[in-house]
Design a protein around this motif. Structure first.
Motif, PDB file in Angstrom:
ATOM      1  N   GLY A   1       5.988  11.580  -9.045  1.00 37.15           N
ATOM      2  CA  GLY A   1       4.853  10.663  -9.012  1.00 37.15           C
ATOM      3  C   GLY A   1       4.319  10.278 -10.367  1.00 37.15           C
ATOM      4  O   GLY A   1       3.289   9.609 -10.455  1.00 37.15           O
TER       5      GLY A   1
ATOM      6  N   SER B   1       4.590  -0.540  -5.161  1.00 37.59           N
ATOM      7  CA  SER B   1       3.503   0.379  -4.858  1.00 37.59           C
ATOM      8  C   SER B   1       2.322   0.046  -5.756  1.00 37.59           C
ATOM      9  O   SER B   1       2.484  -0.570  -6.814  1.00 37.59           O
ATOM     10  CB  SER B   1       3.954   1.825  -5.101  1.00 37.59           C
ATOM     11  OG  SER B   1       4.154   2.043  -6.489  1.00 37.59           O
ATOM     12  N   PRO B   2       1.107   0.439  -5.381  1.00 39.96           N
ATOM     13  CA  PRO B   2      -0.040   0.187  -6.257  1.00 39.96           C
ATOM     14  C   PRO B   2       0.143   0.766  -7.652  1.00 39.96           C
ATOM     15  O   PRO B   2      -0.274   0.162  -8.647  1.00 39.96           O
ATOM     16  CB  PRO B   2      -1.200   0.847  -5.504  1.00 39.96           C
ATOM     17  CG  PRO B   2      -0.782   0.804  -4.057  1.00 39.96           C
ATOM     18  CD  PRO B   2       0.704   1.012  -4.074  1.00 39.96           C
ATOM     19  N   GLY B   3       0.786   1.945  -7.739  1.00 38.62           N
ATOM     20  CA  GLY B   3       1.010   2.556  -9.047  1.00 38.62           C
ATOM     21  C   GLY B   3       1.942   1.744  -9.920  1.00 38.62           C
ATOM     22  O   GLY B   3       1.699   1.575 -11.119  1.00 38.62           O
TER      23      GLY B   3
ATOM     24  N   THR C   1       0.819  -1.217   0.000  1.00 35.28           N
ATOM     25  CA  THR C   1       0.000   0.000   0.000  1.00 35.28           C
ATOM     26  C   THR C   1       0.849   1.261   0.000  1.00 35.28           C
ATOM     27  O   THR C   1       0.366   2.329  -0.387  1.00 35.28           O
ATOM     28  CB  THR C   1      -0.923   0.021   1.223  1.00 35.28           C
ATOM     29  OG1 THR C   1      -0.129  -0.083   2.422  1.00 35.28           O
ATOM     30  CG2 THR C   1      -1.899  -1.150   1.185  1.00 35.28           C
ATOM     31  N   ALA C   2       2.113   1.170   0.424  1.00 39.16           N
ATOM     32  CA  ALA C   2       2.983   2.346   0.474  1.00 39.16           C
ATOM     33  C   ALA C   2       3.301   2.824  -0.938  1.00 39.16           C
ATOM     34  O   ALA C   2       3.405   2.035  -1.867  1.00 39.16           O
ATOM     35  CB  ALA C   2       4.278   2.008   1.209  1.00 39.16           C
ATOM     36  N   GLY C   3       3.451   4.125  -1.076  1.00 38.56           N
ATOM     37  CA  GLY C   3       3.813   4.700  -2.367  1.00 38.56           C
ATOM     38  C   GLY C   3       2.635   5.170  -3.185  1.00 38.56           C
ATOM     39  O   GLY C   3       2.803   5.954  -4.119  1.00 38.56           O
ATOM     40  N   GLY C   4       1.433   4.691  -2.867  1.00 33.70           N
ATOM     41  CA  GLY C   4       0.239   5.138  -3.571  1.00 33.70           C
ATOM     42  C   GLY C   4       0.333   4.981  -5.076  1.00 33.70           C
ATOM     43  O   GLY C   4       0.718   3.937  -5.592  1.00 33.70           O
ATOM     44  N   ALA C   5      -0.006   6.050  -5.794  1.00 35.36           N
ATOM     45  CA  ALA C   5       0.003   6.021  -7.260  1.00 35.36           C
ATOM     46  C   ALA C   5       1.395   6.215  -7.837  1.00 35.36           C
ATOM     47  O   ALA C   5       1.588   6.083  -9.050  1.00 35.36           O
ATOM     48  CB  ALA C   5      -0.937   7.096  -7.804  1.00 35.36           C
ATOM     49  N   GLY C   6       2.387   6.531  -6.992  1.00 37.36           N
ATOM     50  CA  GLY C   6       3.749   6.685  -7.480  1.00 37.36           C
ATOM     51  C   GLY C   6       4.332   5.368  -7.953  1.00 37.36           C
ATOM     52  O   GLY C   6       3.884   4.288  -7.555  1.00 37.36           O
TER      53      GLY C   6
END
Length: 309
Positions: free
Chosen positions: A157, A124-126, A75-80
């Motif tokens: 990002g 990351s998810p992204g 989950t860390a990093g989000g869309a990045g």
């Protein structure tokens, strides 16, 4: 004698001061500068040794890092477009290649992890979305030194331009490498099994074999059928010897060769007074031709394909 007075000068000076405004207004009109370029990736943090589940990990600034393994999505990093890694410097950059679809993307290494010794990295998810992954997957992770425009995109990002898809011949070789690693781990685990446990396993196998023989002797013998068994049979893939390499360039200093190898994913070897940069080997020529096109587009027009024994 009175000197002539130019009355236009005071008027021009007043107009200039009026247009400039106060010094405070002038300072406020200048936008603050932000850190950019390679300096934005420093200081680079390596860190001390640490332990995960009894395994000691030692971070290091390894320029030619190139491994295959399994990854998960966190989950860390989000869309990045970033990953967590156990040993690579923070930050650093790497190319990820899916061993399923051959897609390759550029990521930024920003975190330590994952806290699972069986995983090579956590996406990351992204990054997972760009690579086309939804859960655990098999990948190749190779450290690279991308141009500043791609670094800046990841820092903000955004996505960097995607790489050329990896050809099937190279993908097959990477999958075999991952399978050999799995076999090595299994043999090591068996070697570390206590003798008493091995004896128990042997007795269980003996009992299973005896039971199977008893069932087979009681059952009627069926005539041989030309129809193949429905159970899938895994083909035995012979090891790859020789193949093709892409000769990228040769340099008089190792530092320069290391820099080019990091950017293009090559390996450095000594050749007399020079340091040679090559990519490969590739089991089939078509795989080398894809990389050759990429190398030439990067400006190395003298690059060529060589056959190696």
């Amino acid at each position: 004698m009175r000197l002539p007075v130019n009355h236009a000068l005071p008027l021009a000076a007043l107009l200039f001061l009026a247009s400039c405004g106060s010094s405070e207004d002038l300072r406020s009109s200048v936008a603050p500068t932000s850190i950019s370029g390679p300096a934005a990736d420093y200081p680079m943090v390596i860190g001390e040794r640490y332990t995960v589940g009894g395994v000691i990990w030692t971070p290091a600034d390894k320029l030619n890092y190139d491994e295959v393994g399994h990854v998960s999505v966190g989950t860390a990093g989000g869309a990045g477009i970033s990953i967590a890694h156990k040993t690579l410097p923070l930050p650093s950059y790497a190319e990820l290649t899916s061993l399923t679809n051959g897609k390759t993307i550029l990521v930024r290494v920003e975190r330590r992890g994952p806290l699972d010794n069986d995983l090579l990295a956590e996406l990351s998810p992204g990054a997972a979305a760009q690579l086309g992954l939804t859960g655990k997957a098999s990948i190749r992770l190779r450290r690279v030194n991308p141009p500043e425009v791609e670094r800046a995109a990841l820092r903000s990002g955004q996505r960097a331009p995607e790489r050329i898809d990896t050809p099937k011949g190279l993908l097959d070789a990477l999958v075999r490498k991952l399978e050999r690693q799995g076999s090595k781990v299994s043999r090591t685990a068996m070697a570390e099994t206590p003798p008493s446990t091995l004896s128990t396993i042997s007795r269980q196998k003996a009992r299973s074999s005896a039971a199977a023989k008893s069932v087979n002797s009681a059952a009627p013998v069926a005539a041989a059928s030309p129809v193949a068994s429905s159970a899938p049979t895994r083909p035995v893939v012979p090891p790859v010897f020789g193949g093709f390499v892409v000769q990228i360039a040769a340099f008089s200093t190792k530092d320069r060769a290391d820099s080019v190898a990091g950017k293009l994913g090559g390996q450095v070897s000594s050749a007399g007074r020079f340091w040679r940069v090559r990519a490969g080997p590739f089991p089939i020529r078509s795989g080398a031709e894809v990389v050759l096109a990429k190398v030439k587009s990067a400006g190395y027009s003298d690059a060529r394909i060589l056959h190696v024994d």
